[in-house]
Scaffold this motif. Structure first.
Motif, PDB file in Angstrom:
ATOM      1  N   SER A 108       0.542  -0.994  -0.258  1.00 47.04           N
ATOM      2  CA  SER A 108      -0.169   0.089  -0.033  1.00 47.04           C
ATOM      3  C   SER A 108       0.575   1.526   0.352  1.00 47.04           C
ATOM      4  CB  SER A 108      -0.723   0.103   1.277  1.00 47.04           C
ATOM      5  OG  SER A 108      -0.254  -0.006   2.367  1.00 47.04           O
ATOM      6  N   LYS A 109       2.180   1.404   0.493  1.00 47.28           N
ATOM      7  CA  LYS A 109       2.690   2.331   0.769  1.00 47.28           C
ATOM      8  C   LYS A 109       4.294   2.143  -0.185  1.00 47.28           C
ATOM      9  CE  LYS A 109       0.909   3.689   4.762  1.00 47.28           C
ATOM     10  NZ  LYS A 109       1.484   4.453   5.952  1.00 47.28           N
ATOM     11  N   LEU A 110       3.952   1.618  -1.654  1.00 48.64           N
ATOM     12  CA  LEU A 110       5.854   1.395  -2.536  1.00 48.64           C
ATOM     13  C   LEU A 110       4.858   3.111  -3.024  1.00 48.64           C
ATOM     14  CD1 LEU A 110       7.871  -0.729  -3.650  1.00 48.64           C
ATOM     15  CD2 LEU A 110       5.398  -1.523  -5.328  1.00 48.64           C
ATOM     16  N   ARG A 111       6.454   3.239  -3.821  1.00 48.05           N
ATOM     17  CA  ARG A 111       6.417   4.215  -4.555  1.00 48.05           C
ATOM     18  C   ARG A 111       8.260   4.399  -5.133  1.00 48.05           C
ATOM     19  NH1 ARG A 111       9.213   8.752  -1.703  1.00 48.05           N
ATOM     20  NH2 ARG A 111       9.707   7.454   0.183  1.00 48.05           N
ATOM     21  N   ILE A 112       6.850   4.402  -7.036  1.00 48.13           N
ATOM     22  CA  ILE A 112       8.223   4.671  -7.787  1.00 48.13           C
ATOM     23  C   ILE A 112       9.278   5.990  -7.907  1.00 48.13           C
ATOM     24  CG2 ILE A 112       8.768   4.834 -10.425  1.00 48.13           C
ATOM     25  CD1 ILE A 112       7.087   2.448 -10.619  1.00 48.13           C
TER      26      ILE A 112
END
Length: 226
Positions: A108-112
């Motif tokens: 839910s808190k994955l960032r590219i």
């Protein structure tokens, strides 16, 4: 192992200082609304690894293989979740007993993120779900970020999810169990201002609003076989 919720096809990629730009799941209803729930995978049976800590390793790769090799994307991934291990350019998400029982794990808190030119590495390590450490390094012919982006089509990437176990002796071991979703295309700069970005509050999944990530995950289809 298979994808349960694919990542969105055109995420809003920002520099690392933008902490709340999380990667959302792809909307499959055609409504045009942006999901607030993260991508997720269906987990295989993990009983063969009882007694070991089991992780899902998440890696961002250049979408187009080079000389038959998948290469780590030079921008990389970040996570806003606690307890995530960063190792060899990948993120290691511990799989909890609840996730094992449920048969799925969400991110839910994955960032590219994007890196500035002076932060980019021009040596690109290879990726394989059968390896913990890269076996090959590919050196770019350029030292300019724009040329690197053009030569390797860095606007296109793909995420790789694979199972890694940590033995009681503390050794990380690759299993080869993996899956890859569809490729992700970073939209051109001129279109970024039109992207509807949202924060994680209520969770929207396939046009239905849920009160939490857990509720959305429970409503998603579950895997019947692996």
């Amino acid at each position: 192992m298979s994808m349960e919720r694919e990542p969105e096809e055109a995420p809003h990629v920002r520099y690392e200082k933008d902490k709340n730009r999380y990667l959302h799941a792809r909307n499959t209803t055609g409504s045009g609304k942006k999901n607030k729930v993260g991508p997720s995978v269906q987990l295989p049976a993990l009983s063969p690894y009882d007694g070991c800590q089991v992780y899902t390793r998440v890696s961002q790769l250049i979408a187009q293989p080079i000389n038959g090799l998948y290469l780590h994307h030079p921008y990389g991934l970040k996570s806003g979740d606690a307890g995530i291990i960063t190792k060899e350019g990948s993120l290691y998400y511990p799989i909890t007993s609840q996730e094992k029982d449920r048969g799925s794990q969400s991110f839910s808190k994955l960032r590219i993120t994007r890196k500035k030119e002076n932060e980019i590495s021009y040596e690109l390590p290879s990726y394989s779900p059968f390896e913990i450490f890269s076996s090959t390094m590919v050196r770019s012919d350029t030292n300019r970020a724009k040329e690197l982006k053009d030569d390797f089509s860095l606007n296109k990437s793909i995420l790789a999810f694979d199972i890694v176990v940590k033995s009681p002796a503390g050794e990380y071991q690759a299993t080869g169990i993996s899956c890859m979703p569809q490729e992700i295309l970073e939209p051109p700069a001129s279109s970024k201002k039109n992207i509807n970005t949202v924060e994680h509050t209520d969770v929207v999944y396939n046009d239905t609003t849920y009160a939490s990530e857990v509720a959305a995950t429970a409503a998603a289809p579950t895997s019947k076989s692996f």
